[in-house]
Design an enzyme around this catalytic site. Structure first.
Site, mmCIF file in Angstrom:
data_model
loop_
_atom_site.group_PDB
_atom_site.id
_atom_site.type_symbol
_atom_site.label_atom_id
_atom_site.label_comp_id
_atom_site.label_asym_id
_atom_site.label_seq_id
_atom_site.Cartn_x
_atom_site.Cartn_y
_atom_site.Cartn_z
ATOM 1 N N LYS A 112 -9.248 3.635 10.623
ATOM 2 C CA LYS A 112 -9.504 3.339 9.209
ATOM 3 C C LYS A 112 -9.394 1.826 9.023
ATOM 4 O O LYS A 112 -8.307 1.266 9.010
ATOM 5 C CB LYS A 112 -8.500 4.063 8.315
ATOM 6 C CG LYS A 112 -8.772 3.895 6.820
ATOM 7 C CD LYS A 112 -7.792 4.713 5.994
ATOM 8 C CE LYS A 112 -8.109 4.594 4.503
ATOM 9 N NZ LYS A 112 -7.979 3.208 4.011
ATOM 10 N N CYS A 166 13.548 -33.367 10.203
ATOM 11 C CA CYS A 166 14.758 -34.135 10.462
ATOM 12 C C CYS A 166 14.384 -35.181 11.509
ATOM 13 O O CYS A 166 13.996 -34.825 12.627
ATOM 14 C CB CYS A 166 15.872 -33.229 10.993
ATOM 15 S SG CYS A 166 17.273 -34.160 11.677
ATOM 16 N N ASP A 199 0.832 -1.206 0.000
ATOM 17 C CA ASP A 199 0.000 0.000 0.000
ATOM 18 C C ASP A 199 0.863 1.250 0.000
ATOM 19 O O ASP A 199 0.528 2.253 -0.647
ATOM 20 C CB ASP A 199 -0.920 0.004 1.225
ATOM 21 C CG ASP A 199 -2.024 -1.035 1.117
ATOM 22 O OD1 ASP A 199 -2.720 -1.246 2.111
ATOM 23 O OD2 ASP A 199 -2.166 -1.634 0.043
ATOM 24 N N LYS A 214 -2.656 8.084 7.169
ATOM 25 C CA LYS A 214 -2.086 6.757 6.946
ATOM 26 C C LYS A 214 -0.884 6.513 7.856
ATOM 27 O O LYS A 214 -0.002 7.363 7.988
ATOM 28 C CB LYS A 214 -1.656 6.598 5.480
ATOM 29 C CG LYS A 214 -2.794 6.764 4.470
ATOM 30 C CD LYS A 214 -3.836 5.678 4.583
ATOM 31 C CE LYS A 214 -3.370 4.366 4.003
ATOM 32 N NZ LYS A 214 -3.276 4.365 2.541
ATOM 33 N N LYS A 251 -12.743 13.399 10.199
ATOM 34 C CA LYS A 251 -13.850 14.038 9.489
ATOM 35 C C LYS A 251 -14.250 15.331 10.192
ATOM 36 O O LYS A 251 -14.283 15.388 11.434
ATOM 37 C CB LYS A 251 -15.072 13.104 9.438
ATOM 38 C CG LYS A 251 -14.886 11.849 8.613
ATOM 39 C CD LYS A 251 -16.184 11.041 8.573
ATOM 40 C CE LYS A 251 -16.040 9.794 7.715
ATOM 41 N NZ LYS A 251 -17.304 9.027 7.669
ATOM 42 N N LEU A 287 -10.886 8.763 0.004
ATOM 43 C CA LEU A 287 -10.347 9.878 0.776
ATOM 44 C C LEU A 287 -8.941 10.230 0.325
ATOM 45 O O LEU A 287 -8.163 9.354 -0.069
ATOM 46 C CB LEU A 287 -10.315 9.528 2.270
ATOM 47 C CG LEU A 287 -11.655 9.236 2.943
ATOM 48 C CD1 LEU A 287 -11.432 8.841 4.394
ATOM 49 C CD2 LEU A 287 -12.578 10.438 2.865
#
Length: 753
Positions: free
Chosen positions: A116, A430, A33, A318, A294, A83
């Site tokens: 978010k 193993c 991202d 972010k 907001k 956004l």
């Protein structure tokens, strides 16, 4: 210069279109991202500075799409916008300054701050309180109709308000939210995948998207998806003045709303909270990739309007990317205490989530093959909180053709023993119990806090004792003497005295702790408790394991000659032969309670076309094996594979030698007598879930003291499920199975207070 700018804009546009498609349509992203965001910001900057070169199909001018050709398309009643992003406090300040310039002088703004969510956006419509349609965001204008699938999600109300006392439903209400997996649900899904021998899912967001887009809604219903609603897209008869009021209104109607949202008096308060959020993100029950800020005043938000595809009244803050792409330079192999081989990717160092990562887990070789990760690949790496960084997958589109497959080694890298992959297993092992790396890892686990808890015996001490030849296995720890220890460098008199004192104290650990410390594959504290509930001593366990092994060997020896041609390639014949080759896991548990074996075996083995006398011999041998293995197979919560692991461990010659030496050294090998307070729960089996008023261990001890038994899974044999606060999915399973669900208070009432 002009050609370079135009070319760069075209290059970025093409790349972003491609990555939009990979992310939203295929659910198979090939970059992180963070890398996508950087390219997107570069394109926005170039287009702002050189608008004459902006393309009509620029990714900066529209919302990405998750449209699928498999679902009917529906139009949203209003654009479902995305956004703009902020990456630090200065970005937030610049955003507010831009907004204040567009508002009347002297305007002051309050903000709603909320996580978010990293899920799949959903738009749900209600008419007169009834859910009528649900659609994915799609391209922001059209979405996929997934109504039938959304109706299977329990956190989505089928009718609002859920509580009739909340008043009448609005004539029309269209809400927006996010569909996702809670972390514990995603973990449970992967545990189920692994139990079925299937590869684990890697990405919760993509798995949620795939789950929501199942063609059969019954398949969606099997996935424990959750939905959080956070906005109103369109409505009739609803008049609200603030974002904060929207959240309260949605909550009152019965929607699941994020409880961690907060109302901030100004941007200073919002910025201060945002800085603290990154540290607590890993403690949340769901994945988030940032915060949403907001403007609280809806009239101010409407006045600010929209720029391009972004509403000016909201912004995404972010967090630093938890994923990045880098080069896979090589693979190293680790060997654990059980002998399991674990491949680890050696990477070109890359900065992720605040640290530089140079190695990452590759899970196992089957996962490597399923993801087609190759030597020399560019790979996507994720780091989340304290979780070990791991490789999500390759970026195949940038391959040069020189990449090579990553295959399991033929021999153990530490002892050169040929590695094996047991039947039905995903991992390679193993098999050498004296492999130096296995011994080291075994001893580290044996002395750890959750096992024998021998203070002062850390990895460096263990390594020094192995190098000096003083210990070769767990039992040797209990025969250590002071004089040889004092001769070692760094072992002062006080250190030796404390170490020997800790070793002496460890000899008296409870039987269940001793069993846990042995490192038997799959035997942790819970399973060890089940074993000590059913076996009085280590000797009893060893005797049972020996009886099972003898009965299994006799079964195979006497029945193999009866099975005919081993070269037959008919699938049904091969399956029947496989079951006969693994009677302890494939036959004994299946027929544990069967009164008559002959007719059942005849049906099971019909592809082999065996005569009646052969079936009779097989039934006789199987009955002997069932009787021998019943003490293990009858333990609720102990599956066939785990029972086989226990038999294998206790009949191994090396392990038998270790146990003999531990017993001779005075290590406790006896189960403690249960304290009996009453018989109110005699013959009852209970499952505990949720948070109780006392630690779970205390409640378990209380049940057992009154004759009951506690198991970890719900079945038809469960008598009660005791549900505390925030119970898990066990309550749902109990309701489906018709098992009574009681509270802790009701449990105590059964016990007379």
């Amino acid at each position: 210069m002009t050609i370079d700018i135009r070319g760069r804009i075209a290059e970025l546009s093409e790349k972003l279109h491609f990555h939009n498609y990979r992310y939203h349509v295929l659910n198979e992203p090939v970059i992180s991202d963070g890398e996508y965001d950087r390219m997107f910001r570069d394109l926005q900057t170039l287009e702002a500075e050189h608008p004459q070169y902006a393309r009509a199909d620029s990714p900066a001018q529209r919302v990405g799409s998750d449209l699928s050709g498999d679902f009917p398309k529906v139009q949203h009643p209003a654009p479902i916008l995305s956004l703009a992003n902020a990456f630090d406090e200065s970005d937030l300040r610049a955003w507010e300054e831009r907004n204040l310039r567009l508002l009347p002088a002297g305007s002051r703004l309050r903000y709603v701050l909320q996580p978010k969510l990293d899920g799949l956006s959903i738009v749900i419509s209600y008419e007169n309180g009834a859910l009528t349609r649900a659609a994915t965001r799609g391209n922001g204008v059209m979405g996929d109709d997934v109504t039938a699938n959304v109706k299977t999600i329990r956190t989505v109300p089928l009718r609002i308000p859920v509580d009739p006392s909340a008043g009448a439903a609005p004539p029309r209400l269209v809400v927006r939210g996010e569909i996702l997996f809670h972390k514990d649900s995603f973990l449970a899904l992967n545990q189920e995948q692994v139990a079925q021998g299937l590869p684990a899912y890697i990405n919760p967001r993509n798995t949620a998207s795939g789950s929501l887009k199942q063609k059969d809604s019954r398949e969606t219903a099997k996935r424990k998806l959750s939905a959080y609603i956070y906005d109103i897209v369109d409505s009739e008869g609803v008049a609200l003045e603030s974002e904060w009021d929207i959240l309260g209104y949605l909550r009152a109607l019965g929607f699941q709303v994020i409880s961690d949202a907060s109302l901030c008096a100004d941007l200073d308060e919002a910025a201060a909270q945002a800085a603290a959020w990154e540290a607590r993100r890993d403690a949340l029950p769901f994945e988030i990739d940032g915060l949403v800020l907001k403007v609280d005043d809806l009239s101010a938000a409407r006045e600010l309007g929209v720029v391009g595809k972004d509403p000016r009244g909201a912004i995404a803050y972010k967090f630093p990317a938890e994923e990045a792409t880098t080069a896979l330079l090589g693979v190293t192999i680790g060997v654990g205490r059980t002998g399991k081989l674990t491949p680890t990717a050696q990477l070109e160092p890359v900065f992720i989530g605040g640290v530089t990562v140079s190695s990452a887990s590759l899970h196992n070789y089957e996962q490597v093959a399923a993801l087609d990760i190759r030597q020399g690949d560019r790979v996507i790496v994720k780091r989340s909180g304290d979780v070990i960084p791991y490789v999500i997958g390759p970026v195949p589109d940038v391959r040069s053709g020189d990449e090579t497959p990553i295959l399991p080694p033929e021999v153990c890298p530490f002892c050169a023993t040929k590695v094996i992959q047991p039947a039905g297993a995903i991992d390679w092992f193993c098999p050498n119990p004296t492999c130096p790396e296995r011994v080291m890892r075994t001893l580290e686990f044996f002395v750890s806090r959750g096992a024998m808890d021998i203070e002062g015996m850390g990895p460096q001490t263990i390594a020094a004792l192995i190098e000096a030849g003083l210990i070769q296995d767990e039992a040797d720890i209990f025969t250590l003497k002071a004089e040889p220890l004092l001769a070692l460098e760094g072992f002062a008199e006080k250190k030796v005295e404390n170490l020997l004192s800790a070793i002496a104290a460890a000899k008296a650990r409870p039987f269940a702790r001793v069993l846990t410390s042995l490192g038997i594959d799959g035997v942790g504290a819970t399973v060890a408790g089940l074993l000590t509930d059913n076996f009085a001593s280590m000797a009893d366990l060893q005797a049972t394991a020996a009886q099972v092994r003898d009965a299994e060997a006799a079964f195979i020896k006497k029945t193999r000659p009866l099975l005919g041609d081993e070269t037959a390639r008919d699938p049904d014949v091969e399956q029947a032969r496989q079951r006969m080759a693994h009677p302890t896991t494939d036959l004994a548990p299946r027929y544990l309670e069967a009164p008559e074996l002959g007719p059942r075996l005849e049906r099971l083995l019909r592809p082999l076309n065996l005569p009646a006398d052969s079936i009779a011999i097989i039934a006789e041998q199987l009955r002997t094996l069932i009787d021998a293995s019943r003490p293990l197979h009858a333990i609720e919560g102990l599956g066939p594979i785990l029972a086989q692991n226990i038999v294998d461990w206790f009949t191994d010659s090396h392990n038998k030698s270790v146990l003999a030496k531990m017993g001779a050294a005075g290590v406790n090998m006896q189960a403690e007598e249960k304290v009996v307070a009453g018989t109110a729960l005699a013959g009852k089996t209970l499952v505990l879930t949720g948070t109780m008023s006392a630690p779970r261990g205390e409640i378990k001890a209380l049940v057992e003291a009154n004759g009951g038994k506690v198991t970890g899974s719900v079945s038809k044999r469960t008598s009660y499920v005791v549900a505390g606060d925030s119970p898990g999915s066990k309550v749902e399973r109990a309701e489906k199975a018709g098992v009574p669900v009681i509270s802790e208070d009701e449990l105590r009432a059964l016990l007379g207070g």
